[in-house]
Design a protein around this motif. Structure first.
Motif, PDB file in Angstrom:
ATOM      1  N   VAL A   1       0.754  -1.275  -0.017  1.00 18.41           N
ATOM      2  CA  VAL A   1       0.201   0.110   0.019  1.00 18.41           C
ATOM      3  C   VAL A   1       1.155   1.234  -0.073  1.00 18.41           C
ATOM      4  CG1 VAL A   1      -1.790   1.229   1.291  1.00 18.41           C
ATOM      5  CG2 VAL A   1      -1.707  -1.255   1.228  1.00 18.41           C
ATOM      6  N   ILE A   2       0.772   1.826  -1.185  1.00 18.99           N
ATOM      7  CA  ILE A   2       1.520   3.333  -1.137  1.00 18.99           C
ATOM      8  C   ILE A   2       0.710   4.527  -1.436  1.00 18.99           C
ATOM      9  CG2 ILE A   2       3.275   4.428  -2.529  1.00 18.99           C
ATOM     10  CD1 ILE A   2       4.431   1.722  -1.470  1.00 18.99           C
ATOM     11  N   LEU A   3       0.901   5.261  -0.623  1.00 19.39           N
ATOM     12  CA  LEU A   3       0.075   6.717  -0.547  1.00 19.39           C
ATOM     13  C   LEU A   3       0.641   7.693  -1.490  1.00 19.39           C
ATOM     14  CD1 LEU A   3      -0.549   6.935   3.240  1.00 19.39           C
ATOM     15  CD2 LEU A   3      -1.877   5.713   1.621  1.00 19.39           C
ATOM     16  N   CYS A   4      -0.378   8.328  -2.239  1.00 17.26           N
ATOM     17  CA  CYS A   4      -0.114   9.199  -2.988  1.00 17.26           C
ATOM     18  C   CYS A   4       0.547  10.565  -2.156  1.00 17.26           C
ATOM     19  CB  CYS A   4      -1.300   9.834  -3.745  1.00 17.26           C
ATOM     20  SG  CYS A   4      -1.354  11.449  -4.619  1.00 17.26           S
ATOM     21  N   GLU A   5       1.697  11.251  -2.830  1.00 11.64           N
ATOM     22  CA  GLU A   5       2.338  12.171  -1.918  1.00 11.64           C
ATOM     23  C   GLU A   5       1.416  13.460  -1.773  1.00 11.64           C
ATOM     24  OE1 GLU A   5       6.220  12.980  -3.569  1.00 11.64           O
ATOM     25  OE2 GLU A   5       6.865  11.034  -2.959  1.00 11.64           O
ATOM     26  N   THR A   6       0.669  13.574  -2.669  1.00 10.98           N
ATOM     27  CA  THR A   6       0.042  14.902  -2.768  1.00 10.98           C
ATOM     28  C   THR A   6      -1.324  14.715  -1.920  1.00 10.98           C
ATOM     29  OG1 THR A   6       0.754  15.313  -5.279  1.00 10.98           O
ATOM     30  CG2 THR A   6      -1.331  16.478  -4.415  1.00 10.98           C
ATOM     31  N   CYS A   7      -2.158  13.543  -2.287  1.00 11.53           N
ATOM     32  CA  CYS A   7      -3.547  13.737  -1.424  1.00 11.53           C
ATOM     33  C   CYS A   7      -3.565  12.553  -0.258  1.00 11.53           C
ATOM     34  CB  CYS A   7      -4.604  13.201  -2.473  1.00 11.53           C
ATOM     35  SG  CYS A   7      -4.689  11.854  -3.362  1.00 11.53           S
ATOM     36  N   LYS A   8      -2.326  11.814  -0.161  1.00 11.51           N
ATOM     37  CA  LYS A   8      -2.357  10.586   0.788  1.00 11.51           C
ATOM     38  C   LYS A   8      -3.366   9.674   0.762  1.00 11.51           C
ATOM     39  CE  LYS A   8       1.014  13.381   2.138  1.00 11.51           C
ATOM     40  NZ  LYS A   8       2.359  13.102   2.109  1.00 11.51           N
ATOM     41  N   GLN A   9      -3.797   9.477  -0.405  1.00  7.80           N
ATOM     42  CA  GLN A   9      -4.828   8.381  -0.908  1.00  7.80           C
ATOM     43  C   GLN A   9      -3.788   7.223  -1.128  1.00  7.80           C
ATOM     44  OE1 GLN A   9      -8.097   8.353  -0.056  1.00  7.80           O
ATOM     45  NE2 GLN A   9      -7.542  10.105   1.016  1.00  7.80           N
ATOM     46  N   PRO A  10      -4.451   5.879  -1.166  1.00  4.95           N
ATOM     47  CA  PRO A  10      -3.689   4.822  -1.741  1.00  4.95           C
ATOM     48  C   PRO A  10      -3.601   4.797  -3.247  1.00  4.95           C
ATOM     49  CG  PRO A  10      -5.167   3.939  -0.070  1.00  4.95           C
ATOM     50  CD  PRO A  10      -5.498   5.482  -0.435  1.00  4.95           C
ATOM     51  N   LEU A  11      -2.398   4.343  -3.621  1.00  4.78           N
ATOM     52  CA  LEU A  11      -2.354   4.227  -5.216  1.00  4.78           C
ATOM     53  C   LEU A  11      -2.837   2.972  -5.648  1.00  4.78           C
ATOM     54  CD1 LEU A  11       1.034   5.745  -5.559  1.00  4.78           C
ATOM     55  CD2 LEU A  11      -1.011   6.953  -5.942  1.00  4.78           C
ATOM     56  N   HIS A  12      -3.619   2.844  -6.791  1.00  3.83           N
ATOM     57  CA  HIS A  12      -3.884   1.693  -7.389  1.00  3.83           C
ATOM     58  C   HIS A  12      -3.306   1.281  -8.699  1.00  3.83           C
ATOM     59  CE1 HIS A  12      -7.120   2.056  -4.286  1.00  3.83           C
ATOM     60  NE2 HIS A  12      -7.431   3.199  -4.646  1.00  3.83           N
ATOM     61  N   PHE A  13      -3.300   0.014  -9.052  1.00  3.81           N
ATOM     62  CA  PHE A  13      -2.970  -0.335 -10.353  1.00  3.81           C
ATOM     63  C   PHE A  13      -4.158  -0.516 -11.021  1.00  3.81           C
ATOM     64  CE2 PHE A  13      -2.158  -4.002 -13.167  1.00  3.81           C
ATOM     65  CZ  PHE A  13      -1.461  -3.222 -14.364  1.00  3.81           C
ATOM     66  N   LEU A  14      -4.218   0.291 -12.359  1.00  2.55           N
ATOM     67  CA  LEU A  14      -5.181  -0.105 -13.275  1.00  2.55           C
ATOM     68  C   LEU A  14      -4.580  -0.775 -14.441  1.00  2.55           C
ATOM     69  CD1 LEU A  14      -6.792   3.580 -13.655  1.00  2.55           C
ATOM     70  CD2 LEU A  14      -7.257   1.926 -12.088  1.00  2.55           C
ATOM     71  N   SER A  15      -5.348  -2.078 -14.748  1.00  4.65           N
ATOM     72  CA  SER A  15      -4.984  -2.917 -15.659  1.00  4.65           C
ATOM     73  C   SER A  15      -5.083  -2.127 -17.128  1.00  4.65           C
ATOM     74  CB  SER A  15      -6.147  -3.907 -15.774  1.00  4.65           C
ATOM     75  OG  SER A  15      -5.985  -4.646 -14.635  1.00  4.65           O
ATOM     76  N   PRO A  16      -4.359  -2.925 -18.084  1.00  6.55           N
ATOM     77  CA  PRO A  16      -4.362  -2.011 -19.422  1.00  6.55           C
ATOM     78  C   PRO A  16      -5.706  -2.035 -19.902  1.00  6.55           C
ATOM     79  CG  PRO A  16      -2.546  -3.721 -19.091  1.00  6.55           C
ATOM     80  CD  PRO A  16      -3.187  -3.896 -17.721  1.00  6.55           C
ATOM     81  N   SER A  17      -6.145  -1.304 -20.574  1.00  2.00           N
ATOM     82  CA  SER A  17      -7.194  -1.149 -21.413  1.00  2.00           C
ATOM     83  C   SER A  17      -6.953  -0.631 -22.675  1.00  2.00           C
ATOM     84  CB  SER A  17      -8.234  -0.256 -20.615  1.00  2.00           C
ATOM     85  OG  SER A  17      -7.348   1.210 -20.721  1.00  2.00           O
TER      86      SER A  17
END
Ligand SMILES: [Zn+2]
Length: 71
Positions: free
Chosen positions: A33-49
């Motif tokens: 779980v890695i937090l965004c440096e700006t908004c401190k929300q968790p980062l998510h992996f978005l699958s290729p589309s």
């Protein structure tokens, strides 16, 4: 020359953030779980589309939005 020094510093900064970004991507892909440096929300992996061939790492607000084709 001042300009040359500034340019060198800029290059160093870019290389550092590039490496940081690669490390961050690896952690997210590993399930950390890695937090965004700006908004401190968790980062998510978005699958290729259709739009994103390689997939991307993103926070809910979009202040972090990294395309994975740089890895
Ligand atoms: Zn964010």
């Amino acid at each position: 020359m001042t300009n040359t020094k500034m340019f060198a510093a800029f290059n160093k900064q870019t290389a550092k953030s590039f490496n940081d970004q690669k490390a961050l991507i690896k952690k997210v892909l590993a399930g950390r779980v890695i937090l965004c440096e700006t908004c401190k929300q968790p980062l998510h992996f978005l699958s290729p589309s259709e739009k994103d061939v390689a997939g991307r790492i993103r926070c809910n607000k979009g202040c972090t939005d990294i395309e994975l084709d740089i890895v």
